[in-house]
Design a protein around this motif. Structure first.
Motif, PDB file in Angstrom:
ATOM      1  N   MET A   1       0.803  -1.208   0.000  1.00 26.73           N
ATOM      2  CA  MET A   1       0.000   0.000   0.000  1.00 26.73           C
ATOM      3  C   MET A   1       0.842   1.267   0.000  1.00 26.73           C
ATOM      4  O   MET A   1       0.422   2.295  -0.515  1.00 26.73           O
ATOM      5  N   PHE A   2       2.025   1.232   0.575  1.00 27.01           N
ATOM      6  CA  PHE A   2       2.885   2.414   0.548  1.00 27.01           C
ATOM      7  C   PHE A   2       3.292   2.760  -0.884  1.00 27.01           C
ATOM      8  O   PHE A   2       3.506   3.925  -1.214  1.00 27.01           O
ATOM      9  N   GLY A   3       3.424   1.740  -1.723  1.00 25.48           N
ATOM     10  CA  GLY A   3       3.804   1.999  -3.099  1.00 25.48           C
ATOM     11  C   GLY A   3       2.670   2.552  -3.937  1.00 25.48           C
ATOM     12  O   GLY A   3       2.890   3.327  -4.858  1.00 25.48           O
ATOM     13  N   LEU A   4       1.437   2.171  -3.602  1.00 27.19           N
ATOM     14  CA  LEU A   4       0.311   2.500  -4.459  1.00 27.19           C
ATOM     15  C   LEU A   4      -0.464   3.736  -4.031  1.00 27.19           C
ATOM     16  O   LEU A   4      -1.190   4.315  -4.818  1.00 27.19           O
ATOM     17  N   ASN A   5      -0.346   4.124  -2.770  1.00 28.72           N
ATOM     18  CA  ASN A   5      -1.161   5.206  -2.245  1.00 28.72           C
ATOM     19  C   ASN A   5      -0.320   6.403  -1.833  1.00 28.72           C
ATOM     20  O   ASN A   5       0.843   6.265  -1.465  1.00 28.72           O
ATOM     21  N   LYS A   6      -0.935   7.561  -1.854  1.00 26.72           N
ATOM     22  CA  LYS A   6      -0.249   8.797  -1.493  1.00 26.72           C
ATOM     23  C   LYS A   6      -0.266   9.049   0.009  1.00 26.72           C
ATOM     24  O   LYS A   6       0.731   9.488   0.587  1.00 26.72           O
ATOM     25  N   ALA A   7      -1.405   8.827   0.616  1.00 28.45           N
ATOM     26  CA  ALA A   7      -1.582   9.266   2.003  1.00 28.45           C
ATOM     27  C   ALA A   7      -2.354   8.227   2.792  1.00 28.45           C
ATOM     28  O   ALA A   7      -3.121   7.427   2.238  1.00 28.45           O
TER      29      ALA A   7
ATOM     30  N   ARG B   1       8.010  11.313  -6.724  1.00 25.40           N
ATOM     31  CA  ARG B   1       9.394  11.281  -6.250  1.00 25.40           C
ATOM     32  C   ARG B   1       9.538  10.509  -4.946  1.00 25.40           C
ATOM     33  O   ARG B   1      10.567  10.580  -4.275  1.00 25.40           O
ATOM     34  N   GLY B   2       8.494   9.769  -4.581  1.00 27.55           N
ATOM     35  CA  GLY B   2       8.586   8.884  -3.427  1.00 27.55           C
ATOM     36  C   GLY B   2       8.084   9.470  -2.132  1.00 27.55           C
ATOM     37  O   GLY B   2       8.323   8.893  -1.057  1.00 27.55           O
ATOM     38  N   LEU B   3       7.368  10.603  -2.185  1.00 29.23           N
ATOM     39  CA  LEU B   3       6.843  11.187  -0.953  1.00 29.23           C
ATOM     40  C   LEU B   3       5.521  10.535  -0.580  1.00 29.23           C
ATOM     41  O   LEU B   3       4.654  10.331  -1.431  1.00 29.23           O
ATOM     42  N   ARG B   4       5.365  10.201   0.691  1.00 29.40           N
ATOM     43  CA  ARG B   4       4.129   9.670   1.232  1.00 29.40           C
ATOM     44  C   ARG B   4       3.772  10.464   2.487  1.00 29.40           C
ATOM     45  O   ARG B   4       4.640  11.053   3.122  1.00 29.40           O
TER      46      ARG B   4
ATOM     47  N   HIS C   1      12.422   1.725   7.434  1.00 29.51           N
ATOM     48  CA  HIS C   1      13.262   0.937   6.527  1.00 29.51           C
ATOM     49  C   HIS C   1      12.702   0.887   5.103  1.00 29.51           C
ATOM     50  O   HIS C   1      13.246   0.183   4.256  1.00 29.51           O
ATOM     51  N   ARG C   2      11.636   1.643   4.857  1.00 30.09           N
ATOM     52  CA  ARG C   2      11.041   1.619   3.519  1.00 30.09           C
ATOM     53  C   ARG C   2      11.737   2.608   2.600  1.00 30.09           C
ATOM     54  O   ARG C   2      12.352   3.577   3.046  1.00 30.09           O
ATOM     55  N   ASN C   3      11.593   2.358   1.301  1.00 30.07           N
ATOM     56  CA  ASN C   3      12.295   3.160   0.299  1.00 30.07           C
ATOM     57  C   ASN C   3      11.458   4.363  -0.136  1.00 30.07           C
ATOM     58  O   ASN C   3      11.340   4.669  -1.312  1.00 30.07           O
ATOM     59  N   TYR C   4      10.862   5.046   0.841  1.00 32.60           N
ATOM     60  CA  TYR C   4      10.065   6.234   0.593  1.00 32.60           C
ATOM     61  C   TYR C   4      10.440   7.301   1.605  1.00 32.60           C
ATOM     62  O   TYR C   4      11.069   7.025   2.630  1.00 32.60           O
ATOM     63  N   LYS C   5      10.006   8.529   1.333  1.00 32.45           N
ATOM     64  CA  LYS C   5      10.121   9.615   2.294  1.00 32.45           C
ATOM     65  C   LYS C   5       8.730   9.866   2.871  1.00 32.45           C
ATOM     66  O   LYS C   5       7.758  10.007   2.116  1.00 32.45           O
ATOM     67  N   PHE C   6       8.641   9.929   4.175  1.00 32.97           N
ATOM     68  CA  PHE C   6       7.349  10.073   4.838  1.00 32.97           C
ATOM     69  C   PHE C   6       7.260  11.398   5.580  1.00 32.97           C
ATOM     70  O   PHE C   6       8.162  11.755   6.345  1.00 32.97           O
TER      71      PHE C   6
END
Length: 475
Positions: A206-212, A303-306, A327-332
């Motif tokens: 879900m982190f990959g598919l959703n914005k918020a 650009r990987g922002l969540r 540890h995820r490959n996103y910026k939160f």
């Protein structure tokens, strides 16, 4: 089907009570292909019970399809959904490095063969045995057109693209319903290629598919199909995607150019892997503080922002949330709207510890952005500044309260516009609305009447006025 699912190695943890497992159990209990409904050992009561369980599983599949906008072949869309959202040792690694050669790749190829056979599973014999046709309907389904706000359009597009790509691969390799033979090795390899590209481009789960997202406390032992679970420090939480977000951009907010630039510069530094600060946007109500932060996720999602929205009563879960995402490959960005505390509330202590002061440092992929109508966040009373010695160490108490705002490295003020700026906001909002055609002087007169009875000058009041004017203009 049951035998196929039991062969899965990497892609097997879909949560208890998932739709795939439930349908598989029903197919197994039917006892395989039957040419005569009376054939076999099923009693009328058993048959009725199985029908009920199948319908319940199909009902849940339809709910999932509605939530994510599946169409045409809901079964294949569901299987694609499982593949791109399943977080396992392969997919989580592929999110950062792609799928590399090695033993784990061999396990993944084995799983792809299982999913290939599930994609072309023939429900006909089971339907004939049970006297039902629901599977025929869901594999050739025509969804009713829905507003984008009513389902997660982003997930829908990605799932259907993946489902269609896998279907084309299977057809190219001669693997069809009723004929699960064909070149299975080539099909598995190409399916894994599709997933590798997907994980690289969008991530996994879900982190990959959703914005918020928002969070809620997780209860029970089953993982939700349309949320996903995390636990840390003995606590369990569920991350729930937020689907109905306004597609607002920073440029849509009129004025406040200096404030928007500060926010944009800090966020871009964060995304580039440079040092960045937690941000507090404070000031008058209706000036665009929340809009500015919400706009960031629309501008920088690619650009990987969540973004994870957390309410004050959930601050006890902050450490758990950060543990799940560090540890995820996103910026939160952890987003806190309308942040303020009464003098008797102590939730701010959780926030202080997370921002700065706890033993565990805040990870590099997490920032906290908050909005507040109060500059100092915590309500101060005259007792805090009185010369009367109501508390022996009054200064320490006051310092503790004020230290929270100091832990936001950047504080950005959003103040109400004056009359001139307010009218400029009204004019520009009216220009954007195709339903409004009014002389500028009359527009200003009407706007001034509106603001006098609706809370004074602010961007929110200007937007409300223009919305009302547009609504009256279309009647």
């Amino acid at each position: 089907m049951y035998q196929e699912i039991s062969k899965l190695i990497l892609y097997r943890n879909f949560g208890r009570n998932n739709i795939l497992q439930r349908i598989s159990d029903c197919i197994r209990e039917i006892g395989g292909p039957k040419t005569d409904p009376s054939d076999g050992d099923l009693t009328p009561e058993q048959k009725s019970g199985l029908q009920s369980r199948i319908y319940e599983a199909v009902h849940d599949l339809l709910d999932l399809a509605t939530a994510y906008g599946f169409d045409h072949d809901l079964w294949r869309d569901y299987l694609a959904f499982l593949l791109i959202t399943n977080e396992n040792s392969l997919s989580l690694t592929a999110e950062k490095k792609g799928i590399e050669d090695g033993s784990v790749r061999q396990f993944a190829l084995q799983d792809m063969k299982v999913f290939a056979r599930l994609f072309v599973f023939d429900f006909g014999p089971a339907e004939q045995a049970m006297g039902i046709d629901c599977f025929k309907t869901i594999t050739d389904y025509q969804a009713i057109e829905k507003r984008a706000q009513n389902y997660n359009r982003n997930v829908s597009l990605r799932v259907r693209e993946t489902s269609d790509a896998i279907s084309r691969v299977l057809e190219d390799c001669g693997i069809t319903v009723g004929n699960p033979g064909g070149d299975m090795d080539q099909a598995a390899s190409r399916m894994l290629e599709i997933l590798s590209d997907f994980y690289r481009d969008y991530g996994v789960g879900m982190f990959g598919l959703n914005k918020a997202f928002r969070i809620r406390e997780y209860e029970g032992s089953d993982t939700a199909e349309i949320g996903f679970r995390g636990s840390a420090e003995g606590r369990s939480i569920t991350f729930l995607p937020i689907n109905n977000m306004d597609h607002v951009m920073l440029d849509d907010l009129i004025g406040y150019e200096i404030q928007k630039k500060k926010l944009r510069d800090n966020t871009e530094a964060f995304l580039a892997g440079h040092r960045a600060n937690n941000c507090l946007l404070y000031g008058d109500a209706g000036t665009g503080k929340s809009t500015s932060i919400k706009a960031l996720i629309n501008e920088y999602y690619d650009r990987g922002l969540r973004m994870i929205e957390i309410y004050k009563h959930q601050f006890q879960w902050l450490s758990s949330v950060i543990s799940e995402v560090k540890h995820r490959n996103y910026k939160f960005i952890i987003y806190m709207d309308d942040l303020s505390f009464e003098d008797f509330e102590i939730e701010y202590k959780y926030l202080k510890a997370v921002i700065e002061g706890g033993l565990e440092s805040r990870p590099d992929n997490v920032l906290i952005y908050a909005t507040s109508n109060r500059r100092h966040l915590i309500r101060e009373t005259w007792n805090d500044t009185s010369d009367v010695d109501l508390e022996k160490h009054r200064g320490d108490t006051l310092q503790e309260k004020l230290s929270l705002v100091d832990r936001f490295g950047i504080s950005i003020p959003y103040m109400k516009p004056g009359k001139k700026d307010f009218m400029e906001i009204v004019r520009r909002l009216a220009e954007r609305n195709p339903h409004i055609s009014m002389d500028e002087s009359l527009l200003e007169q009407e706007a001034q009447k509106w603001e006098m009875s609706h809370g004074g000058f602010s961007g929110r009041v200007a937007q409300q006025f223009v919305d009302d004017l547009a609504g009256r203009s279309t009647k």
